[in-house]
Design an enzyme around this catalytic site. Structure first.
Site, PDB file in Angstrom:
ATOM      1  N   SER A 184      -4.776   8.550 -12.806  1.00  0.00           N
ATOM      2  CA  SER A 184      -3.963   9.159 -14.108  1.00  0.00           C
ATOM      3  C   SER A 184      -4.826   8.743 -15.366  1.00  0.00           C
ATOM      4  O   SER A 184      -4.587   9.539 -16.392  1.00  0.00           O
ATOM      5  CB  SER A 184      -2.743   8.528 -14.197  1.00  0.00           C
ATOM      6  OG  SER A 184      -2.597   7.166 -13.848  1.00  0.00           O
ATOM      7  N   HIS A 212      -0.043  12.915  -9.525  1.00  0.00           N
ATOM      8  CA  HIS A 212      -0.639  13.726 -10.597  1.00  0.00           C
ATOM      9  C   HIS A 212      -1.175  14.989  -9.862  1.00  0.00           C
ATOM     10  O   HIS A 212      -1.826  15.768 -10.432  1.00  0.00           O
ATOM     11  CB  HIS A 212      -1.787  13.167 -11.340  1.00  0.00           C
ATOM     12  CG  HIS A 212      -0.831  12.086 -12.478  1.00  0.00           C
ATOM     13  ND1 HIS A 212      -0.393  12.526 -13.400  1.00  0.00           N
ATOM     14  CD2 HIS A 212      -0.733  10.666 -12.244  1.00  0.00           C
ATOM     15  CE1 HIS A 212       0.148  11.362 -14.366  1.00  0.00           C
ATOM     16  NE2 HIS A 212       0.172  10.313 -13.376  1.00  0.00           N
ATOM     17  N   LYS A 243       6.844  14.756 -11.934  1.00  0.00           N
ATOM     18  CA  LYS A 243       5.845  15.205 -12.976  1.00  0.00           C
ATOM     19  C   LYS A 243       5.640  16.640 -13.024  1.00  0.00           C
ATOM     20  O   LYS A 243       6.324  17.414 -13.809  1.00  0.00           O
ATOM     21  CB  LYS A 243       4.734  14.401 -12.562  1.00  0.00           C
ATOM     22  CG  LYS A 243       4.596  12.873 -12.817  1.00  0.00           C
ATOM     23  CD  LYS A 243       3.472  12.069 -12.896  1.00  0.00           C
ATOM     24  CE  LYS A 243       3.910  10.616 -13.471  1.00  0.00           C
ATOM     25  NZ  LYS A 243       3.567   9.685 -12.494  1.00  0.00           N
TER      26      LYS A 243
HETATM   27  C1  LIG Z   1       4.128   8.650 -12.262  1.00  0.00           C
HETATM   28  C2  LIG Z   1       3.733   7.747 -10.889  1.00  0.00           C
HETATM   29  C3  LIG Z   1       4.459   7.272 -10.191  1.00  0.00           C
HETATM   30  C4  LIG Z   1       6.096   7.168 -10.168  1.00  0.00           C
HETATM   31  O1  LIG Z   1       6.414   8.401 -10.325  1.00  0.00           O
HETATM   32  P1  LIG Z   1       8.151   8.682 -10.451  1.00  0.00           P
HETATM   33  O2  LIG Z   1       8.718   9.643  -9.833  1.00  0.00           O
HETATM   34  O3  LIG Z   1       8.198   8.733 -12.205  1.00  0.00           O
HETATM   35  O4  LIG Z   1       8.740   7.307 -10.240  1.00  0.00           O
HETATM   36  C5  LIG Z   1       3.882   6.803  -8.963  1.00  0.00           C
HETATM   37  N1  LIG Z   1       2.645   6.773  -8.602  1.00  0.00           N
HETATM   38  C6  LIG Z   1       1.776   7.197  -9.429  1.00  0.00           C
HETATM   39  C7  LIG Z   1       0.325   7.467  -9.118  1.00  0.00           C
HETATM   40  C8  LIG Z   1       2.232   7.718 -10.775  1.00  0.00           C
HETATM   41  O5  LIG Z   1       1.384   8.542 -11.643  1.00  0.00           O
END
Ligand SMILES: *Cc1c(COP(=O)(O)O)cnc(C)c1O
Length: 396
Positions: A184, A212, A243
């Site tokens: 990310s 992502h 996301k």
């Molecule tokens: C944002 C993210 C999460 C958590 O996602 P949520 O659904 O908001 O809990 C987990 N792993 C990675 C790699 C992330 O970027």
């Protein structure tokens, strides 16, 4: 006399944050999450959300959410293992399995929960989990909840991974390799073909957190595994619904055996109430839309390429991103935060990211364009980057 309820031990720590210059207030959004928003009372172009496909405020998702509320109510009233498992949860899992081309998909309340629940459920003492050093905090926390031993390899360094595997193979029962699909902070993609080959060579299991990559990579956003054509060769394929998919939730797809075991041992699902109908309705609509058409992912990538080429040709350092996540690397921490602040003053919100989230001296603003941005909005943002970049002598 000191009063224990004053929480002085926390107040001291908060003073410490202020002395270190890292204390901050949360920005307040006064509109839906979309390309242009009102943030702290000011209209700005939003380049900081994970809402890759622009689904967070999409009319079709909102309509589906409202319909699900009308039929099923606001909440589910129980955990799934008691009476909180509705037909819409089951239907969504079947749809996700089909979308991911796997036997089964197991739903969680968030991707964070998915890591917290799955990793500990599928590993035990005598196993080892091997993690990329840049894996997300929720993977690290998930690993902490497991009784398995832990190993780390250098970021995307296959020699380092192989060395850890070689050392571990005879010492442990199961080996589980965990990696983010897309990292990310830099937007680079995991070397999954090599990771999967090494896993097969050393008879290890694989787990990909595709938070992502979900809605971004592969055909119509099927993810990193689809991007590389590795279907059936990754044991635990974790997807994110909060996301790119724009709503809330997480899931892991894979085999029927995985599903059966998790439905007995995934603690966030056993001990926390299931996702509410509005979320299930909206997510089901989002996946349906992706299965109908690639227009959303096409538009995302078109905008991402446009942004990268414009920002790159101004002379900014955009690192080695391979995805819509585009870091603009400034370096110095204070300068990075000042750059972010000046962009905001000029109507563009891009969050600054500095140590300890990224290594010292690699401070950056992280630009996230979405399918929803218009070229006109992107052009306006590029002009602001150019103006502020010149004012601060970042650009010649
Ligand atoms: C944002 C993210 C999460 C958590 O996602 P949520 O659904 O908001 O809990 C987990 N792993 C990675 C790699 C992330 O970027």
């Amino acid at each position: 006399m000191s009063n224990v309820h004053e929480l002085n031990f926390l107040k001291e720590k908060i003073e410490g944050l202020k002395n270190d210059g890292v204390y901050r207030e949360l920005p307040v959004l006064e509109t839906a999450s979309q390309a242009e928003v009102i943030l702290n009372g000011k209209k700005v172009i939003n380049l900081s959300s994970n809402n890759y496909l622009g689904f967070a405020n999409h009319p079709r998702l909102k309509k589906a959410a409202i319909e699900a509320v009308e039929k099923y109510g606001a909440g589910t009233g129980a955990v799934r293992t008691i009476i909180g498992n509705m037909d819409i949860h089951e239907n969504l899992e079947a749809l996700l399995a089909k979308f991911k081309k796997d036997e089964a998909a197991f739903l969680y309340q968030s991707a964070f929960n998915c890591n917290a629940g799955t990793i500990q459920a599928v590993t035990e003492a005598g196993d080892i989990i091997i993690s990329d050093e840049l894996n997300h905090a929720s993977i690290i926390d998930g690993c902490r909840l497991s009784k398995a031993s832990k190993g780390v390899y250098k970021h995307s360094d296959m020699d380092s991974l192989e060395a850890v595997l070689k050392d571990a193979r005879d010492k442990y029962k199961n080996i589980l390799i965990i990696t983010d699909g897309v990292f990310s902070m830099d937007g680079d993609i995991a070397k999954l073909p090599e990771i999967v080959s090494l896993a097969e060579k050393y008879e290890a299991l694989t787990y990909v957190d595709d938070s992502h990559g979900s809605g971004v990579l592969g055909e119509s956003g099927r993810g990193t595994i689809d991007h590389f054509g590795l279907h059936g060769r990754v044991d635990f394929s974790m997807g994110c619904l909060s996301k790119g998919i724009g709503v809330m939730g997480g899931y892991v797809s894979g085999s029927k055996a995985m599903y059966d075991w998790l439905s007995h041992r995934a603690r966030p699902v056993l001990f926390s109430t299931s996702l509410p109908p509005a979320v299930i309705g909206a997510v089901t609509e989002a996946i349906t839309m992706l299965m109908e058409s690639t227009e959303y992912t096409d538009r995302l990538w078109d905008n991402a390429k446009y942004w990268k080429s414009k920002i790159g040709s101004l002379g900014f350092n955009t690192g080695h991103s391979e995805t819509p996540i585009t870091p603009v690397i400034i370096g110095d921490e204070a300068k990075t935060m000042e750059f972010s602040r000046k962009l905001l003053e000029n109507g563009v919100f891009v969050s600054g990211i500095v140590f300890p989230t990224v290594p010292r001296g690699t401070g950056r603003v992280r630009c996230m364009v979405t399918a929803e941005h218009t070229k006109e909005q992107l052009d306006r943002a590029v002009a602001v980057f150019e103006k502020v970049g010149k004012e601060m002598n970042i650009l010649k």
